[in-house]
Design a protein around this motif. Sequence first.
Motif, mmCIF file in Angstrom:
data_model
loop_
_atom_site.group_PDB
_atom_site.id
_atom_site.type_symbol
_atom_site.label_atom_id
_atom_site.label_comp_id
_atom_site.label_asym_id
_atom_site.label_seq_id
_atom_site.Cartn_x
_atom_site.Cartn_y
_atom_site.Cartn_z
ATOM 1 N N SER A 164 0.272 11.168 7.285
ATOM 2 C CA SER A 164 -0.974 10.650 7.850
ATOM 3 C C SER A 164 -1.287 9.256 7.302
ATOM 4 O O SER A 164 -1.642 8.338 8.058
ATOM 5 C CB SER A 164 -2.115 11.616 7.534
ATOM 6 O OG SER A 164 -3.322 11.131 8.041
ATOM 7 N N GLN A 165 -1.141 9.093 5.994
ATOM 8 C CA GLN A 165 -1.379 7.791 5.362
ATOM 9 C C GLN A 165 -0.336 6.767 5.837
ATOM 10 O O GLN A 165 -0.673 5.607 6.092
ATOM 11 C CB GLN A 165 -1.325 7.950 3.847
ATOM 12 C CG GLN A 165 -1.758 6.730 3.070
ATOM 13 C CD GLN A 165 -1.710 6.964 1.558
ATOM 14 O OE1 GLN A 165 -0.899 7.744 1.059
ATOM 15 N NE2 GLN A 165 -2.594 6.291 0.842
ATOM 16 N N ALA B 275 -1.238 5.633 9.371
ATOM 17 C CA ALA B 275 -2.403 4.737 9.334
ATOM 18 C C ALA B 275 -2.001 3.361 8.805
ATOM 19 O O ALA B 275 -2.355 2.339 9.394
ATOM 20 C CB ALA B 275 -3.509 5.340 8.466
ATOM 21 N N ASN B 276 -1.246 3.319 7.698
ATOM 22 C CA ASN B 276 -0.782 2.040 7.148
ATOM 23 C C ASN B 276 0.098 1.301 8.141
ATOM 24 O O ASN B 276 -0.007 0.083 8.301
ATOM 25 C CB ASN B 276 0.000 2.260 5.842
ATOM 26 C CG ASN B 276 -0.891 2.619 4.681
ATOM 27 O OD1 ASN B 276 -2.108 2.456 4.720
ATOM 28 N ND2 ASN B 276 -0.281 3.136 3.630
ATOM 29 N N THR C 113 4.113 -3.079 2.558
ATOM 30 C CA THR C 113 3.339 -1.934 3.035
ATOM 31 C C THR C 113 4.048 -1.275 4.211
ATOM 32 O O THR C 113 4.137 -0.043 4.285
ATOM 33 C CB THR C 113 1.913 -2.375 3.427
ATOM 34 O OG1 THR C 113 1.259 -2.881 2.255
ATOM 35 C CG2 THR C 113 1.110 -1.239 4.020
ATOM 36 N N SER D 58 2.229 5.043 0.742
ATOM 37 C CA SER D 58 2.215 5.995 1.858
ATOM 38 C C SER D 58 2.669 7.337 1.316
ATOM 39 O O SER D 58 3.843 7.695 1.398
ATOM 40 C CB SER D 58 3.125 5.515 2.992
ATOM 41 O OG SER D 58 2.589 4.381 3.617
ATOM 42 N N GLU D 59 1.731 8.059 0.727
ATOM 43 C CA GLU D 59 2.040 9.331 0.081
ATOM 44 C C GLU D 59 2.219 10.473 1.079
ATOM 45 O O GLU D 59 2.974 11.398 0.843
ATOM 46 C CB GLU D 59 0.936 9.695 -0.923
ATOM 47 C CG GLU D 59 0.683 8.647 -1.997
ATOM 48 C CD GLU D 59 1.841 8.472 -2.960
ATOM 49 O OE1 GLU D 59 2.573 9.455 -3.209
ATOM 50 O OE2 GLU D 59 2.019 7.356 -3.473
ATOM 51 N N THR D 60 1.478 10.388 2.187
ATOM 52 C CA THR D 60 1.545 11.442 3.208
ATOM 53 C C THR D 60 1.915 10.818 4.541
ATOM 54 O O THR D 60 1.813 9.597 4.728
ATOM 55 C CB THR D 60 0.182 12.148 3.358
ATOM 56 O OG1 THR D 60 -0.766 11.186 3.871
ATOM 57 C CG2 THR D 60 -0.317 12.717 2.036
ATOM 58 N N GLU E 243 0.852 -1.190 0.000
ATOM 59 C CA GLU E 243 0.000 0.000 0.000
ATOM 60 C C GLU E 243 0.889 1.241 0.000
ATOM 61 O O GLU E 243 1.890 1.291 0.716
ATOM 62 C CB GLU E 243 -0.907 0.009 1.236
ATOM 63 C CG GLU E 243 -1.904 -1.133 1.279
ATOM 64 C CD GLU E 243 -2.905 -1.089 0.136
ATOM 65 O OE1 GLU E 243 -3.351 0.019 -0.236
ATOM 66 O OE2 GLU E 243 -3.237 -2.160 -0.396
ATOM 67 N N ALA F 281 5.577 2.548 4.472
ATOM 68 C CA ALA F 281 5.206 3.443 5.569
ATOM 69 C C ALA F 281 6.447 3.937 6.305
ATOM 70 O O ALA F 281 6.571 5.134 6.602
ATOM 71 C CB ALA F 281 4.260 2.728 6.533
#
Length: 153
Positions: A67-68, A71-72, A103, A63-65, A61, A107
């Motif tokens: 915050s993301q 969460a990941n 993922t 992790s562009e930001t 997954e 992150a």
Amino acid sequence: MKKNRSRFRGGLLAAGDSGTHANAYHSHFMQRRTMKKLLLPTLLIAATAQASSPTEHFEGEPSETLSQAVANFSETNQQLAELLAQEELSMEDLGTIHELSYTLENALLKIDAEVETMAVNLEEVHLGSETGEFERVQNHGSDYLEAAQTLVP
């Protein structure tokens, strides 16, 4: 008939058996043992290849930001913990863990980059506070706090 332990084969020899029989057995035993030593790594490599082949190009997954990424990181660590809590792991579980690791790596890369930026911003706050640069402190302090509160709410 009296039995004696043979140190070569771990089995029993009848009293009076010649060492030749024991040596022949020992030779056969060593050949089988060597074969097992050679076969086991081959089987492990094959099993690993089979387990990883469906997922070897899995990207995880994104992790562009920050915050993301947080969460990941949190959600995927929970999934990993649940799998590792099992008494035994299947090959399917290992495949899932393999995918989860991508993922988590994504992150962590984003978190690492953001923490480095946080450190730079905090240093700017520190230096600005030493030199009385209110605007420098405020701008970098705001950026620092936004990231810090995202990382640890």
